[in-house]
Motif scaffolding. Structure first.
Motif, PDB file in Angstrom:
ATOM      1  N   LEU A 254       0.837  -1.201   0.000  1.00  0.00           N
ATOM      2  CA  LEU A 254       0.000   0.000   0.000  1.00  0.00           C
ATOM      3  C   LEU A 254       0.871   1.251   0.000  1.00  0.00           C
ATOM      4  CD1 LEU A 254      -2.792  -0.982   2.564  1.00  0.00           C
ATOM      5  CD2 LEU A 254      -3.056  -0.738   0.091  1.00  0.00           C
ATOM      6  N   LYS A 255       1.918   1.230   0.817  1.00  0.00           N
ATOM      7  CA  LYS A 255       2.814   2.392   0.896  1.00  0.00           C
ATOM      8  C   LYS A 255       3.493   2.646  -0.451  1.00  0.00           C
ATOM      9  CE  LYS A 255       6.512   4.339   3.737  1.00  0.00           C
ATOM     10  NZ  LYS A 255       7.378   4.143   4.921  1.00  0.00           N
ATOM     11  N   GLU A 256       3.978   1.580  -1.092  1.00  0.00           N
ATOM     12  CA  GLU A 256       4.638   1.725  -2.396  1.00  0.00           C
ATOM     13  C   GLU A 256       3.670   2.281  -3.430  1.00  0.00           C
ATOM     14  OE1 GLU A 256       6.154  -2.122  -3.334  1.00  0.00           O
ATOM     15  OE2 GLU A 256       7.768  -2.036  -1.831  1.00  0.00           O
ATOM     16  N   TRP A 257       2.432   1.786  -3.401  1.00  0.00           N
ATOM     17  CA  TRP A 257       1.431   2.260  -4.368  1.00  0.00           C
ATOM     18  C   TRP A 257       1.148   3.740  -4.164  1.00  0.00           C
ATOM     19  CZ3 TRP A 257      -3.388   4.446  -4.702  1.00  0.00           C
ATOM     20  CH2 TRP A 257      -4.076   4.291  -5.907  1.00  0.00           C
ATOM     21  N   ILE A 258       0.981   4.139  -2.903  1.00  0.00           N
ATOM     22  CA  ILE A 258       0.706   5.544  -2.594  1.00  0.00           C
ATOM     23  C   ILE A 258       1.885   6.419  -3.001  1.00  0.00           C
ATOM     24  CG2 ILE A 258       0.357   7.178  -0.696  1.00  0.00           C
ATOM     25  CD1 ILE A 258      -1.222   4.926   0.741  1.00  0.00           C
ATOM     26  N   LEU A 259       3.113   6.009  -2.668  1.00  0.00           N
ATOM     27  CA  LEU A 259       4.293   6.813  -2.996  1.00  0.00           C
ATOM     28  C   LEU A 259       4.490   6.924  -4.504  1.00  0.00           C
ATOM     29  CD1 LEU A 259       6.844   5.605  -0.284  1.00  0.00           C
ATOM     30  CD2 LEU A 259       5.696   7.822  -0.411  1.00  0.00           C
ATOM     31  N   ASN A 260       4.268   5.832  -5.232  1.00  0.00           N
ATOM     32  CA  ASN A 260       4.410   5.879  -6.688  1.00  0.00           C
ATOM     33  C   ASN A 260       3.426   6.857  -7.305  1.00  0.00           C
ATOM     34  OD1 ASN A 260       6.504   4.030  -6.826  1.00  0.00           O
ATOM     35  ND2 ASN A 260       5.145   2.254  -7.050  1.00  0.00           N
ATOM     36  N   PHE A 268       4.972  16.717  -4.725  1.00  0.00           N
ATOM     37  CA  PHE A 268       5.223  15.687  -3.719  1.00  0.00           C
ATOM     38  C   PHE A 268       6.465  16.004  -2.887  1.00  0.00           C
ATOM     39  CE2 PHE A 268       7.492  11.584  -2.863  1.00  0.00           C
ATOM     40  CZ  PHE A 268       6.695  11.202  -1.792  1.00  0.00           C
ATOM     41  N   ASP A 269       6.328  15.888  -1.576  1.00  0.00           N
ATOM     42  CA  ASP A 269       7.434  16.098  -0.650  1.00  0.00           C
ATOM     43  C   ASP A 269       8.034  14.737  -0.293  1.00  0.00           C
ATOM     44  OD1 ASP A 269       9.226  16.745   1.284  1.00  0.00           O
ATOM     45  OD2 ASP A 269       7.769  17.551   2.725  1.00  0.00           O
ATOM     46  N   SER A 270       9.207  14.434  -0.849  1.00  0.00           N
ATOM     47  CA  SER A 270       9.819  13.123  -0.655  1.00  0.00           C
ATOM     48  C   SER A 270      10.246  12.876   0.781  1.00  0.00           C
ATOM     49  CB  SER A 270      11.036  12.957  -1.575  1.00  0.00           C
ATOM     50  OG  SER A 270      12.005  13.953  -1.288  1.00  0.00           O
ATOM     51  N   ALA A 278      -1.481   5.471   9.602  1.00  0.00           N
ATOM     52  CA  ALA A 278      -2.246   6.263   8.631  1.00  0.00           C
ATOM     53  C   ALA A 278      -2.671   5.405   7.447  1.00  0.00           C
ATOM     54  CB  ALA A 278      -1.416   7.458   8.165  1.00  0.00           C
ATOM     55  N   ILE A 279      -1.774   4.541   6.975  1.00  0.00           N
ATOM     56  CA  ILE A 279      -2.102   3.685   5.829  1.00  0.00           C
ATOM     57  C   ILE A 279      -3.225   2.714   6.185  1.00  0.00           C
ATOM     58  CG2 ILE A 279      -1.219   1.833   4.356  1.00  0.00           C
ATOM     59  CD1 ILE A 279       1.527   3.228   4.483  1.00  0.00           C
ATOM     60  N   ALA A 280      -3.096   2.058   7.337  1.00  0.00           N
ATOM     61  CA  ALA A 280      -4.086   1.052   7.726  1.00  0.00           C
ATOM     62  C   ALA A 280      -5.457   1.673   7.965  1.00  0.00           C
ATOM     63  CB  ALA A 280      -3.616   0.317   8.979  1.00  0.00           C
ATOM     64  N   ILE A 343      -5.260   7.588  -1.005  1.00  0.00           N
ATOM     65  CA  ILE A 343      -4.268   8.660  -0.880  1.00  0.00           C
ATOM     66  C   ILE A 343      -4.876   9.849  -0.145  1.00  0.00           C
ATOM     67  CG2 ILE A 343      -2.808  10.275  -2.147  1.00  0.00           C
ATOM     68  CD1 ILE A 343      -2.614   8.214  -4.375  1.00  0.00           C
ATOM     69  N   LEU A 344      -6.084  10.214  -0.540  1.00  0.00           N
ATOM     70  CA  LEU A 344      -6.781  11.313   0.134  1.00  0.00           C
ATOM     71  C   LEU A 344      -6.938  11.025   1.621  1.00  0.00           C
ATOM     72  CD1 LEU A 344      -8.766  13.846   0.176  1.00  0.00           C
ATOM     73  CD2 LEU A 344     -10.575  12.156  -0.157  1.00  0.00           C
ATOM     74  N   ALA A 345      -7.429   9.824   1.945  1.00  0.00           N
ATOM     75  CA  ALA A 345      -7.661   9.477   3.348  1.00  0.00           C
ATOM     76  C   ALA A 345      -6.355   9.466   4.127  1.00  0.00           C
ATOM     77  CB  ALA A 345      -8.354   8.113   3.439  1.00  0.00           C
ATOM     78  N   CYS A 346      -5.312   8.911   3.529  1.00  0.00           N
ATOM     79  CA  CYS A 346      -4.005   8.846   4.190  1.00  0.00           C
ATOM     80  C   CYS A 346      -3.473  10.249   4.460  1.00  0.00           C
ATOM     81  CB  CYS A 346      -3.039   8.059   3.317  1.00  0.00           C
ATOM     82  SG  CYS A 346      -1.562   7.529   4.181  1.00  0.00           S
ATOM     83  N   ASP A 347      -3.610  11.151   3.502  1.00  0.00           N
ATOM     84  CA  ASP A 347      -3.144  12.534   3.677  1.00  0.00           C
ATOM     85  C   ASP A 347      -3.902  13.231   4.795  1.00  0.00           C
ATOM     86  OD1 ASP A 347      -1.277  12.299   1.689  1.00  0.00           O
ATOM     87  OD2 ASP A 347      -2.463  13.323   0.147  1.00  0.00           O
TER      88      ASP A 347
END
Length: 464
Positions: A254-260, A268-270, A278-280, A343-347
């Motif tokens: 999930l993290k990789e998908w969001i970051l990509n 994007f702020d790396s 937050a992801i879960a 992505i929206l929810a995680c942000d």
């Protein structure tokens, strides 16, 4: 105790601390405690398999649990006392008198140990016989109650009900793990950092929030309502409970998908960090939105966070009592159902966490009235929320009979509440409890599992 046909009551006793106990005999509540004054008790259930057929439940396990509990109460004396609110006192407090103790019930159950301690669908009502009722009246409320239940020759459970107005998850699980350690080694002495800290001066209250919150409770069904009776939510009949898992692989994918996806955005702020929490929780919000379909409006998500490290000055981690602040965010349902909904929810959840870090007590003048009104009528709470935390490490509670086979937060019986715990499985980051009607549960589990598959295959989740 209510009449449960599957349960045979063996004994109800009182376990008291030894006379040499060294802890305060009176302890005031802070405004952090008063937020939860009439909130329903928190009920945890620990399942343990018998280490061998030679170990006697009644002759070995129960006596060891009783004796070690008494020794543990030396350090946790307030747990053996009662919450009171005398007419002359502005706020309630805990008092301990000689002869006080913790109620312990010993019972035997005909229910299936492996069914109840599994991850599959189980009726929420099946757990009710295994957790004790907290002794509470208008004038007096116990702090904790304990029940130990044997399941034929398969295993046993330890059910613990605790008053949320007196201790939070960190404090209650610290007690449980101390009890477990002393059960293994009676001579065990906690280090200073393991000992509960009762110093109330570490909680600054310049605005006198404790009196403000106390008044809010007195005004509910008031004008001078000092009742200590608790308010219980109405549990819908026929709900089932299930446990889902976030594995390390799930979270990483999930993290990789969001970051990509974010990297493709030039803004994007790396350096920004995306937490597993937050992801879960973002994933749970999207799953909930998908289950409920194309509803209009917003989906609200709220969570409690430990304030100990967020206050200035910081509060020691071994502080005894409540020290929680609340974060929340609102999410447009139609956006959650889009391809980038997670992505929206995680942000937004990450922003809510940072907001707590920047000002944990912002708006605290209103928390007492908000909690008193919400607790008086739980049906008004329509936000997704959480119970527990994987950081508590409840699966480390080994009383000398092995680590728990399963830990459940029984009191989380609402479709809007997701209990979070760590796991006995090293491949799992956290376990998620879900409570739904059976047909909704089947649909939720499908959405939860198919979502991972679509991310792993790099498909659009909104097409699932």
């Amino acid at each position: 105790m209510a009449n449960f046909p599957s349960l045979k009551l063996i004994e109800v006793c009182k376990v008291s601390p030894p006379p040499t106990a060294a802890a305060p005999s009176s302890l005031p509540l802070t405004f952090f405690d008063l937020m939860w004054l009439r909130f329903h008790p928190i009920q945890r259930l620990f399942f343990y398999e018998f280490p061998s057929n030679e170990v006697s439940f009644h002759d070995v396990i129960v006596p060891k649990l009783k004796n070690s509990l008494s020794l543990t109460l030396r350090h946790y004396l307030p747990l053996a006392g009662n919450l009171v609110w005398p007419s002359e006192s502005d706020v309630p407090f805990i008092e301990f008198a000689e002869g006080d103790g913790v109620s312990m019930t010993v019972a035997e159950s005909d229910d299936n140990f492996y069914h109840l301690s599994g991850n599959g669908f189980r009726e929420v009502s099946e757990f009710h016989p295994l957790v004790p009722q907290l002794p509470v009246s208008h004038n007096r409320a116990a702090v904790i109650a304990i029940q130990v239940t044997k399941f034929q020759n398969k295993g046993f459970s330890i059910g613990i009900s605790n008053h949320h107005g007196i201790l939070d998850g960190r404090s209650s699980t610290s007690f449980i793990k101390s009890w477990a350690q002393i059960c293994i080694e009676e001579s065990f002495i906690p280090t200073p950092k393991q000992m509960p800290l009762y110093d109330r001066s570490v909680i600054n209250d310049p605005k006198d929030l404790a009196k403000i919150y106390a008044k809010a409770w007195k005004d509910v069904e008031g004008p001078n309502n000092k009742s200590l009776n608790l308010k219980f939510p109405q549990t819908k009949h026929g709900l089932v409970r299930s446990t889902l898992e976030f594995t390390h692989q799930n979270i990483q994918k999930l993290k990789e998908w969001i970051l990509n996806k974010k990297i493709k955005n030039e803004n994007f702020d790396s350096s920004s960090h995306i937490s597993s929490f937050a992801i879960a929780t973002a994933y749970l919000c999207v799953c909930t939105a998908k289950l409920e379909g194309l509803k209009e409006g917003k989906l609200w998500f709220g969570f409690a966070a430990d304030a100990r490290t967020r206050l200035k000055p910081q509060v020691p981690l071994n502080y005894f009592g409540n020290c929680l602040v609340g974060g929340y965010t609102s999410l447009e349902r139609f956006e959650l159902l889009s391809e980038n909904g997670i992505i929206l929810a995680c942000d937004e959840i990450s922003k809510a966490i940072r907001k707590l870090d920047d000002g944990a007590l912002n708006g605290s003048e209103n928390w007492g009235s908000m909690m008193s009104q919400a607790t008086n009528d739980y049906s008004k709470i329509q936000a997704i929320s959480l119970a527990g935390s994987p950081r508590f490490g409840v699966y480390n509670a080994d009383f000398g009979f092995g680590k728990p086979k399963k830990v459940e937060i029984v009191s989380a019986e609402s479709p809007y509440v997701f209990p979070l715990t760590d796991s006995q499985n090293s491949d799992v980051v956290m376990e998620i409890g879900v409570v739904r009607e059976r047909d909704e549960m089947e649909a939720f589990v499908t959405i939860f599992n198919q979502g991972f598959e679509s991310f792993f295959n790099d498909q659009h989740w909104d097409h699932c």
